[in-house]
Design an enzyme around this catalytic site. Structure first.
Site, PDB file in Angstrom:
ATOM      1  N   GLY A   1       1.766   3.957  -4.744  1.00 28.93           N
ATOM      2  CA  GLY A   1       1.343   4.698  -5.935  1.00 28.93           C
ATOM      3  C   GLY A   1       0.735   3.864  -7.038  1.00 28.93           C
ATOM      4  N   LYS A   2       0.143   2.721  -6.695  1.00 35.09           N
ATOM      5  CA  LYS A   2      -0.424   1.847  -7.737  1.00 35.09           C
ATOM      6  C   LYS A   2      -1.566   2.529  -8.488  1.00 35.09           C
ATOM      7  CE  LYS A   2      -1.229  -1.408  -4.821  1.00 35.09           C
ATOM      8  NZ  LYS A   2      -0.564  -0.720  -3.702  1.00 35.09           N
TER       9      LYS A   2
ATOM     10  N   ASP B   1      -7.505  -1.785 -11.924  1.00 32.60           N
ATOM     11  CA  ASP B   1      -6.992  -1.421 -10.606  1.00 32.60           C
ATOM     12  C   ASP B   1      -7.594  -2.319  -9.525  1.00 32.60           C
ATOM     13  OD1 ASP B   1      -5.350   0.110  -8.960  1.00 32.60           O
ATOM     14  OD2 ASP B   1      -6.920   1.571  -8.521  1.00 32.60           O
ATOM     15  N   GLU B   2      -6.944  -2.351  -8.367  1.00 29.67           N
ATOM     16  CA  GLU B   2      -7.364  -3.197  -7.231  1.00 29.67           C
ATOM     17  C   GLU B   2      -7.532  -4.659  -7.678  1.00 29.67           C
ATOM     18  OE1 GLU B   2      -7.131  -1.918  -4.469  1.00 29.67           O
ATOM     19  OE2 GLU B   2      -7.625   0.208  -4.594  1.00 29.67           O
ATOM     20  N   ALA B   3      -6.601  -5.100  -8.520  1.00 25.93           N
ATOM     21  CA  ALA B   3      -6.725  -6.436  -9.119  1.00 25.93           C
ATOM     22  C   ALA B   3      -6.619  -7.561  -8.099  1.00 25.93           C
ATOM     23  CB  ALA B   3      -5.667  -6.617 -10.207  1.00 25.93           C
ATOM     24  N   GLN B   4      -6.070  -7.272  -6.927  1.00 31.01           N
ATOM     25  CA  GLN B   4      -5.977  -8.326  -5.910  1.00 31.01           C
ATOM     26  C   GLN B   4      -7.339  -8.831  -5.464  1.00 31.01           C
ATOM     27  OE1 GLN B   4      -5.170  -5.144  -5.292  1.00 31.01           O
ATOM     28  NE2 GLN B   4      -6.249  -4.481  -3.448  1.00 31.01           N
TER      29      GLN B   4
ATOM     30  N   MET C   1       0.834  -1.188   0.000  1.00 28.30           N
ATOM     31  CA  MET C   1       0.000   0.000   0.000  1.00 28.30           C
ATOM     32  C   MET C   1       0.878   1.252   0.000  1.00 28.30           C
ATOM     33  SD  MET C   1      -3.086  -0.896   2.651  1.00 28.30           S
ATOM     34  CE  MET C   1      -1.989  -0.454   3.996  1.00 28.30           C
TER      35      MET C   1
END
Length: 212
Positions: free
Chosen positions: A14-15, A86-89, A11
């Site tokens: 800067g993703k 984004d937030e691929a997890q 976290m």
């Protein structure tokens, strides 16, 4: 050749900022893409960065099929050159398989952004699948720091400033109304469960290494 690329890091590295930058850069070059996200802390159907950038996005749900979504766009005459995810997890393993198929069979670039491990230091299922399938994995160069000043490598879930290690793998936090929060720690302090709040009120937060 199109690629499935996974940009990852802890976290605060800067993703989401990079996801928005990639979308801007690709679009500025005349390419047309689609933005996706899931469980963004600011709400559904938006990608937000902690530095204040944001953009509308398609909310990923368990029922969403990326392959059908993109094929539907193409057969309707709309152009799709790239996907930013984004937030691929938080995606499912099936979602990642669908994205890989899009790259291989439709020659569309897919850029995924997410966290590798959860608050228990265990791989998210989708992140594991991305590592298994991606053409390229990039570790983000912006390194967040633990409260002690060392590079942060682990994500900690806290309730009232106290680190917790049990509970559902996916809990959205860091919002005004959320009881749950997250912070990044170095491995040493994650292992010892010493958050910034605990360190601030503990007279001797650093036990000797040979103490049990």
């Amino acid at each position: 050749m199109a690629e499935l690329t996974y940009f990852t890091g802890p976290m605060d590295c800067g993703k989401s900022t990079l996801a928005l930058q990639v979308a801007y850069t690709e679009s500025h070059a005349g390419r047309q893409g689609r933005l996706f996200t899931m469980l963004d802390r600011s709400g559904s159907s938006v990608i937000t960065s902690r530095i204040g950038l944001s953009a509308p996005a398609i909310e990923v749900t368990d029922a969403l099929d990326f392959w059908r979504e993109v094929v539907s766009e193409l057969t309707s005459g709309r152009r799709v050159d790239f996907l930013v995810c984004d937030e691929a997890q938080f995606y499912s393993r099936a979602h990642i398989d669908q994205l890989a198929r899009i790259v291989d069979e439709l020659q569309i670039d897919v850029f995924c952004f997410g966290i590798l491990t959860d608050f228990r230091t265990e791989l998210f299922p989708a992140s594991q699948r991305l590592v298994e399938l991606c053409d390229r994995m990039e570790l983000l160069q912006v390194r967040p720091r633990c409260w002690c000043g060392e590079p942060a490598t682990h994500n900690a879930r806290t309730v009232g400033g106290v680190m917790v290690t049990e509970g559902s793998q996916v809990v959205v936090g860091d919002t005004d109304s959320a009881e749950v929060a997250y912070q990044v720690l170095c491995r040493r302090h994650h292992r010892r469960r010493v958050t910034a709040q605990v360190a601030a009120v503990t007279l001797n937060p650093e036990p000797l290494p040979f103490e049990s």
